[in-house]
Design a protein around this motif. Structure first.
Motif, PDB file in Angstrom:
ATOM      1  N   VAL A 178       0.695   1.873 -17.615  1.00 55.67           N
ATOM      2  CA  VAL A 178       0.441   1.421 -16.281  1.00 55.67           C
ATOM      3  C   VAL A 178      -0.899   1.923 -15.752  1.00 55.67           C
ATOM      4  O   VAL A 178      -1.247   3.128 -15.997  1.00 55.67           O
ATOM      5  CB  VAL A 178       1.715   1.757 -15.355  1.00 55.67           C
ATOM      6  CG1 VAL A 178       1.220   1.466 -14.028  1.00 55.67           C
ATOM      7  CG2 VAL A 178       3.028   1.311 -15.659  1.00 55.67           C
ATOM      8  N   LYS A 179      -1.513   0.890 -15.512  1.00 52.12           N
ATOM      9  CA  LYS A 179      -3.083   1.367 -14.899  1.00 52.12           C
ATOM     10  C   LYS A 179      -3.183   0.991 -13.515  1.00 52.12           C
ATOM     11  O   LYS A 179      -3.889   1.902 -12.820  1.00 52.12           O
ATOM     12  CB  LYS A 179      -3.933   0.400 -15.705  1.00 52.12           C
ATOM     13  CG  LYS A 179      -4.166   0.904 -17.006  1.00 52.12           C
ATOM     14  CD  LYS A 179      -5.442   0.250 -17.561  1.00 52.12           C
ATOM     15  CE  LYS A 179      -6.779   0.359 -17.275  1.00 52.12           C
ATOM     16  NZ  LYS A 179      -7.677  -0.018 -17.902  1.00 52.12           N
ATOM     17  N   VAL A 180      -2.060   0.248 -12.932  1.00 50.00           N
ATOM     18  CA  VAL A 180      -2.203  -0.215 -11.427  1.00 50.00           C
ATOM     19  C   VAL A 180      -0.911  -0.115 -11.068  1.00 50.00           C
ATOM     20  O   VAL A 180      -0.127  -0.865 -11.682  1.00 50.00           O
ATOM     21  CB  VAL A 180      -3.180  -1.328 -11.274  1.00 50.00           C
ATOM     22  CG1 VAL A 180      -3.338  -1.871  -9.677  1.00 50.00           C
ATOM     23  CG2 VAL A 180      -4.530  -1.382 -11.664  1.00 50.00           C
ATOM     24  N   VAL A 181      -0.448   0.157  -9.772  1.00 57.92           N
ATOM     25  CA  VAL A 181       0.765  -0.392  -9.161  1.00 57.92           C
ATOM     26  C   VAL A 181       0.742  -0.979  -7.914  1.00 57.92           C
ATOM     27  O   VAL A 181      -0.042  -1.022  -7.065  1.00 57.92           O
ATOM     28  CB  VAL A 181       1.552   1.273  -8.767  1.00 57.92           C
ATOM     29  CG1 VAL A 181       2.964   1.018  -8.045  1.00 57.92           C
ATOM     30  CG2 VAL A 181       1.493   2.207  -9.984  1.00 57.92           C
ATOM     31  N   VAL A 182       1.522  -2.087  -7.871  1.00 57.61           N
ATOM     32  CA  VAL A 182       1.812  -2.965  -6.515  1.00 57.61           C
ATOM     33  C   VAL A 182       2.948  -2.520  -5.900  1.00 57.61           C
ATOM     34  O   VAL A 182       3.858  -2.423  -6.496  1.00 57.61           O
ATOM     35  CB  VAL A 182       1.962  -4.531  -7.079  1.00 57.61           C
ATOM     36  CG1 VAL A 182       1.973  -5.305  -5.701  1.00 57.61           C
ATOM     37  CG2 VAL A 182       0.450  -4.814  -7.563  1.00 57.61           C
ATOM     38  N   LEU A 183       2.899  -2.099  -4.456  1.00 54.28           N
ATOM     39  CA  LEU A 183       4.005  -2.082  -4.009  1.00 54.28           C
ATOM     40  C   LEU A 183       4.411  -3.260  -2.936  1.00 54.28           C
ATOM     41  O   LEU A 183       3.428  -3.768  -2.276  1.00 54.28           O
ATOM     42  CB  LEU A 183       3.845  -0.908  -3.098  1.00 54.28           C
ATOM     43  CG  LEU A 183       4.882  -0.490  -2.039  1.00 54.28           C
ATOM     44  CD1 LEU A 183       6.267   0.094  -2.772  1.00 54.28           C
ATOM     45  CD2 LEU A 183       4.440   0.469  -0.974  1.00 54.28           C
ATOM     46  N   LYS A 184       5.633  -3.800  -3.161  1.00 53.65           N
ATOM     47  CA  LYS A 184       5.620  -5.044  -2.455  1.00 53.65           C
ATOM     48  C   LYS A 184       7.414  -4.852  -1.937  1.00 53.65           C
ATOM     49  O   LYS A 184       8.174  -4.217  -2.365  1.00 53.65           O
ATOM     50  CB  LYS A 184       5.659  -6.347  -3.363  1.00 53.65           C
ATOM     51  CG  LYS A 184       6.486  -6.070  -4.540  1.00 53.65           C
ATOM     52  CD  LYS A 184       6.062  -7.578  -5.331  1.00 53.65           C
ATOM     53  CE  LYS A 184       6.504  -8.962  -5.107  1.00 53.65           C
ATOM     54  NZ  LYS A 184       6.625  -9.956  -5.991  1.00 53.65           N
ATOM     55  N   SER A 185       7.644  -5.935  -1.179  1.00 46.05           N
ATOM     56  CA  SER A 185       9.282  -6.112  -0.641  1.00 46.05           C
ATOM     57  C   SER A 185       9.644  -7.465  -1.125  1.00 46.05           C
ATOM     58  O   SER A 185       8.974  -8.239  -1.058  1.00 46.05           O
ATOM     59  CB  SER A 185       9.288  -5.567   0.868  1.00 46.05           C
ATOM     60  OG  SER A 185       8.772  -6.247   1.866  1.00 46.05           O
ATOM     61  N   GLY A 186      10.999  -7.418  -0.924  1.00 44.21           N
ATOM     62  CA  GLY A 186      11.697  -9.013  -0.970  1.00 44.21           C
ATOM     63  C   GLY A 186      11.673  -9.588   0.402  1.00 44.21           C
ATOM     64  O   GLY A 186      11.428  -8.732   1.436  1.00 44.21           O
ATOM     65  N   GLY A 187      12.047 -10.760   0.311  1.00 47.02           N
ATOM     66  CA  GLY A 187      11.998 -11.579   1.596  1.00 47.02           C
ATOM     67  C   GLY A 187      10.799 -12.012   2.101  1.00 47.02           C
ATOM     68  O   GLY A 187       9.730 -11.916   1.498  1.00 47.02           O
ATOM     69  N   ASP A 188      10.767 -12.714   3.239  1.00 49.29           N
ATOM     70  CA  ASP A 188       9.690 -13.645   3.639  1.00 49.29           C
ATOM     71  C   ASP A 188       8.856 -12.926   4.852  1.00 49.29           C
ATOM     72  O   ASP A 188       7.792 -12.602   4.410  1.00 49.29           O
ATOM     73  CB  ASP A 188      10.033 -14.897   4.431  1.00 49.29           C
ATOM     74  CG  ASP A 188      10.911 -15.654   3.214  1.00 49.29           C
ATOM     75  OD1 ASP A 188      10.310 -15.752   2.019  1.00 49.29           O
ATOM     76  OD2 ASP A 188      11.732 -16.499   3.263  1.00 49.29           O
ATOM     77  N   ARG A 189       9.441 -12.577   5.784  1.00 47.87           N
ATOM     78  CA  ARG A 189       8.758 -12.458   7.096  1.00 47.87           C
ATOM     79  C   ARG A 189       8.916 -10.980   7.631  1.00 47.87           C
ATOM     80  O   ARG A 189       8.103 -10.463   8.437  1.00 47.87           O
ATOM     81  CB  ARG A 189       9.079 -13.235   8.262  1.00 47.87           C
ATOM     82  CG  ARG A 189       8.717 -14.753   8.062  1.00 47.87           C
ATOM     83  CD  ARG A 189       7.231 -14.931   8.146  1.00 47.87           C
ATOM     84  NE  ARG A 189       6.855 -16.166   7.735  1.00 47.87           N
ATOM     85  CZ  ARG A 189       6.645 -17.154   8.655  1.00 47.87           C
ATOM     86  NH1 ARG A 189       7.004 -16.980   9.968  1.00 47.87           N
ATOM     87  NH2 ARG A 189       6.197 -18.338   8.345  1.00 47.87           N
ATOM     88  N   THR A 190       9.465 -10.058   6.753  1.00 44.92           N
ATOM     89  CA  THR A 190       9.617  -8.623   7.048  1.00 44.92           C
ATOM     90  C   THR A 190       9.115  -7.797   5.769  1.00 44.92           C
ATOM     91  O   THR A 190       9.828  -7.841   4.911  1.00 44.92           O
ATOM     92  CB  THR A 190      10.737  -8.156   7.886  1.00 44.92           C
ATOM     93  OG1 THR A 190      11.002  -8.973   8.936  1.00 44.92           O
ATOM     94  CG2 THR A 190      10.568  -6.818   8.122  1.00 44.92           C
ATOM     95  N   PHE A 191       7.976  -7.074   5.952  1.00 48.36           N
ATOM     96  CA  PHE A 191       7.535  -6.246   4.680  1.00 48.36           C
ATOM     97  C   PHE A 191       8.547  -4.963   4.775  1.00 48.36           C
ATOM     98  O   PHE A 191       9.377  -4.683   3.941  1.00 48.36           O
ATOM     99  CB  PHE A 191       6.239  -5.605   4.856  1.00 48.36           C
ATOM    100  CG  PHE A 191       5.918  -4.778   4.089  1.00 48.36           C
ATOM    101  CD1 PHE A 191       5.780  -4.610   2.740  1.00 48.36           C
ATOM    102  CD2 PHE A 191       5.738  -3.243   4.269  1.00 48.36           C
ATOM    103  CE1 PHE A 191       5.440  -3.716   1.560  1.00 48.36           C
ATOM    104  CE2 PHE A 191       5.275  -2.446   3.618  1.00 48.36           C
ATOM    105  CZ  PHE A 191       5.218  -2.624   2.064  1.00 48.36           C
ATOM    106  N   CYS A 192       8.722  -4.400   5.957  1.00 53.97           N
ATOM    107  CA  CYS A 192       9.550  -3.188   5.987  1.00 53.97           C
ATOM    108  C   CYS A 192      10.000  -3.004   7.465  1.00 53.97           C
ATOM    109  O   CYS A 192       9.142  -2.889   8.520  1.00 53.97           O
ATOM    110  CB  CYS A 192       9.161  -2.083   5.386  1.00 53.97           C
ATOM    111  SG  CYS A 192      10.053  -0.642   5.432  1.00 53.97           S
ATOM    112  N   ALA A 193      11.195  -2.750   7.971  1.00 55.47           N
ATOM    113  CA  ALA A 193      11.687  -2.563   9.224  1.00 55.47           C
ATOM    114  C   ALA A 193      11.589  -0.918   9.687  1.00 55.47           C
ATOM    115  O   ALA A 193      12.283  -0.553  10.771  1.00 55.47           O
ATOM    116  CB  ALA A 193      12.929  -3.091   9.771  1.00 55.47           C
ATOM    117  N   GLY A 194      11.414  -0.139   8.556  1.00 55.61           N
ATOM    118  CA  GLY A 194      11.343   1.275   8.892  1.00 55.61           C
ATOM    119  C   GLY A 194      12.906   1.820   8.580  1.00 55.61           C
ATOM    120  O   GLY A 194      13.483   1.396   7.773  1.00 55.61           O
ATOM    121  N   ALA A 195      13.011   3.103   9.339  1.00 61.61           N
ATOM    122  CA  ALA A 195      14.368   3.746   9.270  1.00 61.61           C
ATOM    123  C   ALA A 195      15.523   3.007   9.520  1.00 61.61           C
ATOM    124  O   ALA A 195      15.496   1.810  10.064  1.00 61.61           O
ATOM    125  CB  ALA A 195      14.410   4.929  10.168  1.00 61.61           C
TER     126      ALA A 195
END
Length: 251
Positions: free
Chosen positions: A47-64
């Motif tokens: 691996v040379k590069v990492v992509v951080l992503k989330s599933g779903g459409d309109r929310t990347f992450c709602a936090g805790a």
């Protein structure tokens, strides 16, 4: 659909994707899996590069995860929960590979911390941001160093004090969180692909040195973020927080 953390390696790019059915909120198990996965890909010579992503459409992450927060009844459990975000941010910081953020939607609280901890972040116009912690009775203590490093202490303060307000993706770009903002998810994905394809043919040693420079003067974060987790772990036990979380849960 159940929560998950998935890893897919295409050519020399590792795609780390997390998901939770409640707007990609982060319970302890997902935080641990995410930290472990990022650590593992950092050690993978393929691996040379990492992509951080989330599933779903309109929310990347709602936090805790509020569902988990409301069950915390002692300081050690509280500290352990918030340490989950500390471990993810430190895993991202110490990963020797550049981490590209792919932010398709809203980032709240700890979600903003994750976006800020990426080395280079791309987003859509729907990727508004909010630090809501003060409004529920705690504060963005664990993620503050990452947000302040990326956006500056003044902006971090502005976001924290205006805890009920979403700030636009354009604001986030102007303040340094996002490098570029795109109209559609399709445009975002194409930009992520184009960028990682370029990075994957660059000199690995140069990329590693670049990562080191990006994160210089942060070696104390191993201790600092855990100290911050202890502060949040105590505050989450207060009656104010319990009552506030209860209202949110019953809405």
């Amino acid at each position: 659909m159940e929560a998950y953390v998935n890893l897919e390696i295409k050519k020399e790019v590792a795609y780390v994707e997390f998901f939770h059915p409640k707007h990609n909120a982060m319970p302890s198990a997902i935080l641990k899996k995410l930290a472990d996965t990022i650590t593992d890909v950092g050690l993978d010579d393929a691996v040379k590069v990492v992509v951080l992503k989330s599933g779903g459409d309109r929310t990347f992450c709602a936090g805790a995860s509020f569902d988990e927060l409301i069950t915390i009844n002692d300081t050690e459990t509280g500290k352990a929960f918030f340490s989950g975000f500390a471990h993810v941010i430190n895993a991202m910081r110490k990963c020797p590979k550049l981490i590209i953020g792919r932010v398709q939607g809203k980032s709240v609280g700890g979600g903003l911390g994750l976006a800020a901890a990426t080395d280079y972040c791309l987003a859509t116009k729907h990727a508004s941001i909010k630090l809501s912690e003060l409004s529920i009775g705690i504060g963005p203590f664990v993620i503050e160093p990452a947000v302040s490093k990326k956006m500056g202490k003044t902006v971090m303060t502005q976001l924290s004090i205006n805890a009920g307000q979403f700030f636009s993706a354009e604001f986030a770009k102007e303040k340094g969180l996002f490098a570029e903002v795109f109209e559609t998810v399709e445009d975002l994905d194409q930009a992520v692909f184009d960028l990682t394809e370029k990075l994957s043919i660059y000199n690995s040693e140069a990329l590693i040195e670049m990562k080191t420079i990006i994160w210089e003067n942060t070696s104390h974060w191993d201790e600092l973020l855990i100290e911050r987790a202890e502060i949040s772990g105590k505050l989450v036990l207060s009656d104010f927080v319990k009552e506030t979380l209860g209202r949110f849960k019953n809405q």
